[in-house]
Design a protein around this motif. Structure first.
Motif, mmCIF file in Angstrom:
data_model
loop_
_atom_site.group_PDB
_atom_site.id
_atom_site.type_symbol
_atom_site.label_atom_id
_atom_site.label_comp_id
_atom_site.label_asym_id
_atom_site.label_seq_id
_atom_site.Cartn_x
_atom_site.Cartn_y
_atom_site.Cartn_z
ATOM 1 N N CYS A 56 43.363 -34.058 17.517
ATOM 2 C CA CYS A 56 44.383 -33.668 18.487
ATOM 3 C C CYS A 56 43.815 -33.664 19.907
ATOM 4 O O CYS A 56 44.462 -34.138 20.845
ATOM 5 C CB CYS A 56 44.985 -32.309 18.149
ATOM 6 S SG CYS A 56 46.445 -31.972 19.145
ATOM 7 N N THR A 90 48.907 -29.617 6.983
ATOM 8 C CA THR A 90 49.272 -30.535 5.917
ATOM 9 C C THR A 90 50.682 -30.239 5.420
ATOM 10 O O THR A 90 51.128 -29.100 5.484
ATOM 11 C CB THR A 90 48.288 -30.379 4.736
ATOM 12 O OG1 THR A 90 46.967 -30.372 5.259
ATOM 13 C CG2 THR A 90 48.418 -31.536 3.766
ATOM 14 N N CYS A 130 49.380 -28.778 20.155
ATOM 15 C CA CYS A 130 48.886 -29.429 18.935
ATOM 16 C C CYS A 130 49.559 -28.759 17.747
ATOM 17 O O CYS A 130 49.371 -27.558 17.529
ATOM 18 C CB CYS A 130 47.382 -29.229 18.781
ATOM 19 S SG CYS A 130 46.390 -30.164 19.949
ATOM 20 N N ILE A 141 49.284 -28.908 13.986
ATOM 21 C CA ILE A 141 48.449 -29.514 12.959
ATOM 22 C C ILE A 141 48.598 -28.779 11.640
ATOM 23 O O ILE A 141 48.828 -27.574 11.606
ATOM 24 C CB ILE A 141 46.953 -29.564 13.386
ATOM 25 C CG1 ILE A 141 46.393 -28.175 13.665
ATOM 26 C CG2 ILE A 141 46.778 -30.456 14.600
ATOM 27 C CD1 ILE A 141 44.945 -28.180 14.100
ATOM 28 N N ARG A 146 49.540 -23.852 14.116
ATOM 29 C CA ARG A 146 49.296 -24.327 12.763
ATOM 30 C C ARG A 146 50.358 -23.779 11.841
ATOM 31 O O ARG A 146 50.619 -22.589 11.865
ATOM 32 C CB ARG A 146 47.926 -23.841 12.312
ATOM 33 C CG ARG A 146 47.639 -24.240 10.905
ATOM 34 C CD ARG A 146 46.258 -23.861 10.500
ATOM 35 N NE ARG A 146 46.119 -24.161 9.082
ATOM 36 C CZ ARG A 146 45.816 -23.274 8.174
ATOM 37 N NH1 ARG A 146 45.559 -22.058 8.515
ATOM 38 N NH2 ARG A 146 45.740 -23.634 6.918
ATOM 39 N N ASN A 188 49.579 -33.747 14.069
ATOM 40 C CA ASN A 188 48.560 -34.302 13.198
ATOM 41 C C ASN A 188 48.754 -33.716 11.817
ATOM 42 O O ASN A 188 48.542 -32.530 11.604
ATOM 43 C CB ASN A 188 47.176 -33.970 13.736
ATOM 44 C CG ASN A 188 46.134 -34.827 13.070
ATOM 45 O OD1 ASN A 188 45.936 -34.725 11.870
ATOM 46 N ND2 ASN A 188 45.508 -35.683 13.835
ATOM 47 N N THR A 189 49.187 -34.551 10.897
ATOM 48 C CA THR A 189 49.479 -34.073 9.553
ATOM 49 C C THR A 189 49.177 -35.207 8.570
ATOM 50 O O THR A 189 48.525 -36.182 8.938
ATOM 51 C CB THR A 189 50.950 -33.588 9.480
ATOM 52 O OG1 THR A 189 51.188 -33.038 8.184
ATOM 53 C CG2 THR A 189 51.937 -34.709 9.765
ATOM 54 N N ASP A 190 49.643 -35.085 7.350
ATOM 55 C CA ASP A 190 49.388 -36.143 6.378
ATOM 56 C C ASP A 190 50.426 -37.259 6.536
ATOM 57 O O ASP A 190 51.500 -37.059 7.106
ATOM 58 C CB ASP A 190 49.415 -35.580 4.955
ATOM 59 C CG ASP A 190 50.706 -34.853 4.669
ATOM 60 O OD1 ASP A 190 51.540 -35.388 3.918
ATOM 61 O OD2 ASP A 190 50.901 -33.754 5.220
ATOM 62 N N THR A 218 38.264 -36.911 5.377
ATOM 63 C CA THR A 218 37.669 -36.254 6.535
ATOM 64 C C THR A 218 36.199 -35.952 6.369
ATOM 65 O O THR A 218 35.731 -35.609 5.301
ATOM 66 C CB THR A 218 38.364 -34.912 6.807
ATOM 67 O OG1 THR A 218 38.170 -34.095 5.661
ATOM 68 C CG2 THR A 218 39.823 -35.096 7.064
ATOM 69 N N LEU A 237 46.329 -37.802 9.090
ATOM 70 C CA LEU A 237 44.952 -37.604 8.651
ATOM 71 C C LEU A 237 45.043 -37.011 7.259
ATOM 72 O O LEU A 237 45.441 -35.867 7.103
ATOM 73 C CB LEU A 237 44.239 -36.645 9.603
ATOM 74 C CG LEU A 237 42.758 -36.434 9.318
ATOM 75 C CD1 LEU A 237 41.957 -37.604 9.856
ATOM 76 C CD2 LEU A 237 42.269 -35.153 9.939
ATOM 77 N N ARG A 285 38.787 -31.099 11.824
ATOM 78 C CA ARG A 285 38.919 -32.538 12.065
ATOM 79 C C ARG A 285 40.269 -32.821 12.728
ATOM 80 O O ARG A 285 40.360 -33.615 13.653
ATOM 81 C CB ARG A 285 38.805 -33.268 10.727
ATOM 82 C CG ARG A 285 38.768 -34.765 10.848
ATOM 83 C CD ARG A 285 37.403 -35.280 11.294
ATOM 84 N NE ARG A 285 37.509 -36.698 11.606
ATOM 85 C CZ ARG A 285 37.707 -37.156 12.851
ATOM 86 N NH1 ARG A 285 37.805 -36.332 13.872
ATOM 87 N NH2 ARG A 285 37.807 -38.446 13.067
ATOM 88 N N ARG A 286 41.308 -32.135 12.246
ATOM 89 C CA ARG A 286 42.633 -32.341 12.844
ATOM 90 C C ARG A 286 42.665 -31.876 14.288
ATOM 91 O O ARG A 286 43.285 -32.487 15.145
ATOM 92 C CB ARG A 286 43.692 -31.572 12.049
ATOM 93 C CG ARG A 286 44.059 -32.254 10.758
ATOM 94 C CD ARG A 286 45.509 -32.036 10.418
ATOM 95 N NE ARG A 286 45.852 -32.894 9.285
ATOM 96 C CZ ARG A 286 45.947 -32.464 8.035
ATOM 97 N NH1 ARG A 286 45.766 -31.195 7.761
ATOM 98 N NH2 ARG A 286 46.244 -33.306 7.078
#
Length: 158
Positions: A136, A32, A28, A30, A158, A66-68, A99, A94, A131-132
């Protein structure tokens, strides 16, 4: 018996047609704003050398991003998707504002960690991160179902 073996072979072909891999480790990634960061800071080479290689290399791993939304249309994401083509299909955007953390879809074995994290750092950044991670785990669950496989390990970076 030959017919049965043929049928089994056929299902294997279907799985690779679906973009399924034999990877046993789900990674994963994840966070921003990966946009403009990964290539500039040499993150990808570093990530491959220090995270992916010890896990068995690219073929042993499936990447779930999982990002913006903006990051998903960036050249940084393109560079990752060039290494893991299926990541483009499974990636999810996301945006931080949308969120609300809920622990319902977090596996029971992880819930105490989530509760602990929320108790210690119940701020917006943590909520987004949780949430991310939750999303995931959902991406991984879908992939396991779709490809009829189980990952041995889930690695969160991360």
């Amino acid at each position: 018996h030959h017919h049965h073996r043929h049928r089994h072979h056929h299902s294997d072909v279907n799985m690779s047609d679906r973009g399924c891999t034999n990877a046993k480790v789900a990674v994963c990634l994840i966070g921003t704003r990966i946009k403009d960061k990964l290539l500039r800071f040499g993150f990808i080479e570093n990530f491959l050398e220090h995270v992916i290689e010890p896990l068995g290399g690219v073929s042993a791993t499936d990447l779930f991003v999982n990002t913006d939304a903006q990051s998903l249309s960036s050249s940084d994401f393109d560079a990752l998707a060039a290494i893991w083509p299926p990541a483009r299909q499974s990636a999810q955007a996301l945006d931080a504002l949308s969120t609300s953390a809920s622990s319902s879809s977090v596996p029971a074995s992880c819930r105490s960690l989530v509760a602990m994290g929320q108790a210690i750092l119940f701020n917006d950044a943590t909520k987004v991160l949780l949430r991310r991670f939750e999303v995931c785990l959902g991406q991984i669950h879908l992939e396991e179902h779709r490809c009829r496989k189980r990952y041995s390990w889930v690695f969160k970076h991360r």
